[in-house]
Design an enzyme around this catalytic site. Sequence first.
Site, PDB file in Angstrom:
ATOM      1  N   GLU A  87     -14.366  -7.841   2.161  1.00  0.00           N
ATOM      2  CA  GLU A  87     -13.590  -8.849   2.898  1.00  0.00           C
ATOM      3  C   GLU A  87     -12.144  -8.386   2.830  1.00  0.00           C
ATOM      4  O   GLU A  87     -11.470  -8.570   1.812  1.00  0.00           O
ATOM      5  CB  GLU A  87     -13.748 -10.223   2.239  1.00  0.00           C
ATOM      6  N   LEU A  88     -11.679  -7.764   3.903  1.00  0.00           N
ATOM      7  CA  LEU A  88     -10.391  -7.060   3.836  1.00  0.00           C
ATOM      8  C   LEU A  88      -9.302  -7.761   4.647  1.00  0.00           C
ATOM      9  O   LEU A  88      -9.416  -8.928   4.978  1.00  0.00           O
ATOM     10  CB  LEU A  88     -10.598  -5.606   4.289  1.00  0.00           C
TER      11      LEU A  88
ATOM     12  N   SER B  67      -4.969  -9.325 -11.427  1.00  0.00           N
ATOM     13  CA  SER B  67      -4.143  -9.412 -12.643  1.00  0.00           C
ATOM     14  C   SER B  67      -3.025 -10.440 -12.470  1.00  0.00           C
ATOM     15  O   SER B  67      -2.421 -10.872 -13.443  1.00  0.00           O
ATOM     16  CB  SER B  67      -3.512  -8.053 -12.943  1.00  0.00           C
TER      17      SER B  67
ATOM     18  N   CYS C 208      -5.686 -14.343   4.526  1.00  0.00           N
ATOM     19  CA  CYS C 208      -6.172 -13.270   5.399  1.00  0.00           C
ATOM     20  C   CYS C 208      -6.439 -13.771   6.812  1.00  0.00           C
ATOM     21  O   CYS C 208      -6.447 -12.994   7.748  1.00  0.00           O
ATOM     22  CB  CYS C 208      -7.437 -12.675   4.808  1.00  0.00           C
TER      23      CYS C 208
ATOM     24  N   GLY D 196      -9.860  -8.137  -0.711  1.00  0.00           N
ATOM     25  CA  GLY D 196      -8.511  -7.631  -0.948  1.00  0.00           C
ATOM     26  C   GLY D 196      -8.043  -6.807   0.232  1.00  0.00           C
ATOM     27  O   GLY D 196      -8.499  -7.014   1.363  1.00  0.00           O
TER      28      GLY D 196
ATOM     29  N   TRP E  57      -5.555 -12.405  -5.444  1.00  0.00           N
ATOM     30  CA  TRP E  57      -4.769 -13.492  -6.028  1.00  0.00           C
ATOM     31  C   TRP E  57      -4.560 -14.659  -5.054  1.00  0.00           C
ATOM     32  O   TRP E  57      -4.124 -15.727  -5.467  1.00  0.00           O
ATOM     33  CB  TRP E  57      -3.384 -12.966  -6.476  1.00  0.00           C
ATOM     34  N   ASN E  58      -4.845 -14.468  -3.761  1.00  0.00           N
ATOM     35  CA  ASN E  58      -4.377 -15.508  -2.828  1.00  0.00           C
ATOM     36  C   ASN E  58      -5.250 -16.772  -2.811  1.00  0.00           C
ATOM     37  O   ASN E  58      -4.760 -17.835  -2.454  1.00  0.00           O
ATOM     38  CB  ASN E  58      -4.155 -14.944  -1.413  1.00  0.00           C
TER      39      ASN E  58
ATOM     40  N   GLU F  21      -0.101  -6.693   8.620  1.00  0.00           N
ATOM     41  CA  GLU F  21      -0.289  -8.062   8.130  1.00  0.00           C
ATOM     42  C   GLU F  21       0.986  -8.449   7.363  1.00  0.00           C
ATOM     43  O   GLU F  21       1.327  -7.796   6.368  1.00  0.00           O
ATOM     44  CB  GLU F  21      -1.503  -8.026   7.199  1.00  0.00           C
TER      45      GLU F  21
HETATM   46  P1  NAP Z   1      -5.463  -5.941  -3.447  1.00  0.00           P
HETATM   47  O1  NAP Z   1      -4.192  -5.372  -3.916  1.00  0.00           O
HETATM   48  O2  NAP Z   1      -6.358  -5.083  -2.623  1.00  0.00           O
HETATM   49  O3  NAP Z   1      -6.210  -6.470  -4.744  1.00  0.00           O
HETATM   50  C1  NAP Z   1      -7.427  -7.185  -4.687  1.00  0.00           C
HETATM   51  C2  NAP Z   1      -8.200  -6.968  -5.963  1.00  0.00           C
HETATM   52  O4  NAP Z   1      -8.512  -5.590  -6.073  1.00  0.00           O
HETATM   53  C3  NAP Z   1      -7.435  -7.330  -7.245  1.00  0.00           C
HETATM   54  O5  NAP Z   1      -8.364  -7.792  -8.201  1.00  0.00           O
HETATM   55  C4  NAP Z   1      -6.873  -5.991  -7.675  1.00  0.00           C
HETATM   56  O6  NAP Z   1      -6.659  -5.918  -9.063  1.00  0.00           O
HETATM   57  C5  NAP Z   1      -8.006  -5.058  -7.281  1.00  0.00           C
HETATM   58  N1  NAP Z   1      -7.600  -3.684  -7.041  1.00  0.00           N
HETATM   59  C6  NAP Z   1      -6.349  -3.181  -6.822  1.00  0.00           C
HETATM   60  N2  NAP Z   1      -6.408  -1.846  -6.668  1.00  0.00           N
HETATM   61  C7  NAP Z   1      -7.708  -1.506  -6.797  1.00  0.00           C
HETATM   62  C8  NAP Z   1      -8.406  -0.269  -6.751  1.00  0.00           C
HETATM   63  N3  NAP Z   1      -7.787   0.898  -6.504  1.00  0.00           N
HETATM   64  N4  NAP Z   1      -9.744  -0.276  -6.940  1.00  0.00           N
HETATM   65  C9  NAP Z   1     -10.398  -1.439  -7.151  1.00  0.00           C
HETATM   66  N5  NAP Z   1      -9.806  -2.636  -7.223  1.00  0.00           N
HETATM   67  C10 NAP Z   1      -8.479  -2.670  -7.019  1.00  0.00           C
HETATM   68  O7  NAP Z   1      -5.250  -7.229  -2.552  1.00  0.00           O
HETATM   69  P2  NAP Z   1      -4.355  -8.492  -2.887  1.00  0.00           P
HETATM   70  O8  NAP Z   1      -2.937  -8.118  -2.690  1.00  0.00           O
HETATM   71  O9  NAP Z   1      -4.770  -9.089  -4.174  1.00  0.00           O
HETATM   72  O10 NAP Z   1      -4.831  -9.497  -1.728  1.00  0.00           O
HETATM   73  C11 NAP Z   1      -4.270  -9.528  -0.470  1.00  0.00           C
HETATM   74  C12 NAP Z   1      -5.162  -8.845   0.553  1.00  0.00           C
HETATM   75  O11 NAP Z   1      -6.449  -9.421   0.498  1.00  0.00           O
HETATM   76  C13 NAP Z   1      -4.685  -9.052   1.963  1.00  0.00           C
HETATM   77  O12 NAP Z   1      -4.795  -7.861   2.692  1.00  0.00           O
HETATM   78  C14 NAP Z   1      -5.648 -10.094   2.509  1.00  0.00           C
HETATM   79  O13 NAP Z   1      -5.783 -10.083   3.901  1.00  0.00           O
HETATM   80  C15 NAP Z   1      -6.898  -9.723   1.820  1.00  0.00           C
HETATM   81  N6  NAP Z   1      -7.818 -10.856   1.784  1.00  0.00           N
HETATM   82  C16 NAP Z   1      -8.914 -10.823   2.571  1.00  0.00           C
HETATM   83  C17 NAP Z   1      -9.782 -11.906   2.599  1.00  0.00           C
HETATM   84  C18 NAP Z   1     -11.014 -11.898   3.448  1.00  0.00           C
HETATM   85  O14 NAP Z   1     -11.834 -12.802   3.295  1.00  0.00           O
HETATM   86  N7  NAP Z   1     -11.195 -10.936   4.327  1.00  0.00           N
HETATM   87  C19 NAP Z   1      -9.502 -13.019   1.819  1.00  0.00           C
HETATM   88  C20 NAP Z   1      -8.359 -13.024   1.035  1.00  0.00           C
HETATM   89  C21 NAP Z   1      -7.524 -11.919   1.022  1.00  0.00           C
HETATM   90  P3  NAP Z   1      -5.167  -5.982  -9.706  1.00  0.00           P
HETATM   91  O15 NAP Z   1      -4.623  -7.330  -9.335  1.00  0.00           O
HETATM   92  O16 NAP Z   1      -5.440  -5.860 -11.158  1.00  0.00           O
HETATM   93  O17 NAP Z   1      -4.404  -4.858  -9.109  1.00  0.00           O
END
Ligand code: NAP
Length: 479
Positions: A253-254, A180, A287, A231, A153-154, A384
Amino acid sequence: MIDSALLPTLGGYINGEWVMADSGKTLTVTNPVDHSELADVAAMGQPETERAIAAAEQALERPASLEQRRDWLNAIADALTQNREEIGRLLCLEHGKPLAEAQGEVDYAAGFFRYAANHIDVLAPRTLDEQPRDCRWTIHHRPAGVVGLITPWNFPIGMIAKKLSSAIAADCSSVIKPSSKTPLTMIALFTLLEREVKLPAGKANLVMGSAGPITEALFAAPSVRVISFTGSTEVGRELIRQAAPGVKRLTLELGGNAPYIIFADADLDRAADQLMANKFRGGGQTCVCANRIFVHADVAPVFAEKLAQRVEALQIGDGMQPGTTLGPLIDENAVKKVARHVDDAINKGAKLIYQGDASGLAGTFHPPTVLLDVPANAACYREETFGPLVPIITFADEPEVVRMANDTDFGLACYVFTADEARGQKVIERLRFGHAALNTGSGPTPEAPFGGMKQSGYGREGGLEGLLEFTEAQTVPVG
Ligand code: NAP
């Protein structure tokens, strides 16, 4: 409820058709600035994902020339640029980041499609100069297959742009699942893909809903060869486990835990200005944003003061209001995490240098906060924070700060500020981060590869390296 010409429907998009969930279920999207409901979008699951995969498989049967793909990529870049204001508005409403920043993210997204269009020739077949085994050898970059693209979402438009630009360049067809929390920007993108770009049916499909059933369907399908995920590291680990049975390729990309190192000889004003832009973008929910600020002990109090003055000037509030520079966090859990990190650091001896005022605001806000002398056992040093907290940690010398900076499981981004460039380069050589910036707080750009080391993931997005992420090299010796 939201009204937009780019949201003709609130459904997913499968095989060139807008569709609601089979079950009729929806999920509610809210505005973090005041918890108001913006829209109820289709909450899809396994059957819809399976149909999206089938449509993508059929689209793979109709390969597109390099020129055709270049045209699509340019058309997407144009459509994004022409619609930057409205997409930015939707993004601001569902995410909360200030409008100007949201519109800047649309420009950033357009840059990935433009870059891919400009450099797609790297995917053309290459014939070797040498003729080993008395053969003519040609290397083809074939599309890897159907690809699953899962975004956070970010950066609701930035993150899909990184993935979809490379997928289209490689002639893959995709099944996309947005977060979502921010699906509206993605629906707007698909409206443009249909209306302006006229991407063929099945080439890009959109499924929204709970992550579990959607990703299970992606992993179960033999035709899905790559899953690209941005994510959290926690979910990334789970995906690695799920990828094993089908031997799927993953691009991950975590999370990050970026060190921002300021040596005593650095230009402190520049370091503070750059930190403001780096740290408070997206409310501190990026991130790559600085998570641990290491400042040489001799200059730490002066630097903390300079930073506090700048933080005080932030305008907290509704991103749609002109002048707002810091919006809300994505949800209550995000606010609780920042508050826990602040309390924990203070309980462990950190000094509160500055805290803004977010009282009286209805949404999910946390005031920007600056802490000094944060100890290494503080939660914000290890985890983080993903919010507007600036924890300053002091250091005595170079070996110590290199050890502390690397003392994390993450390896996404780091920043070094010093007047001595040779020293800066030497320090960077020893830092285990994929993006390592010297005297700038700048994050990724479409022209350069970006990705993590260690538990920040693997694979690269952007640059020529990113263009290869969805391809398979096929080597053809002709005898
Ligand atoms: P997240 O909770 O991991 O969710 C990311 C995506 O994965 C969403 O579409 C989410 O769907 C889905 N998801 C959730 N649980 C899942 C599962 N068990 N299996 C498969 N998909 C799943 O992360 P977030 O809170 O949206 O984003 C923040 C994180 O992203 C931070 O840790 C940040 O550092 C990282 N990030 C990394 C980068 C990079 O380039 N390295 C860039 C941006 C963000 P739902 O929304 O439907 O749950």
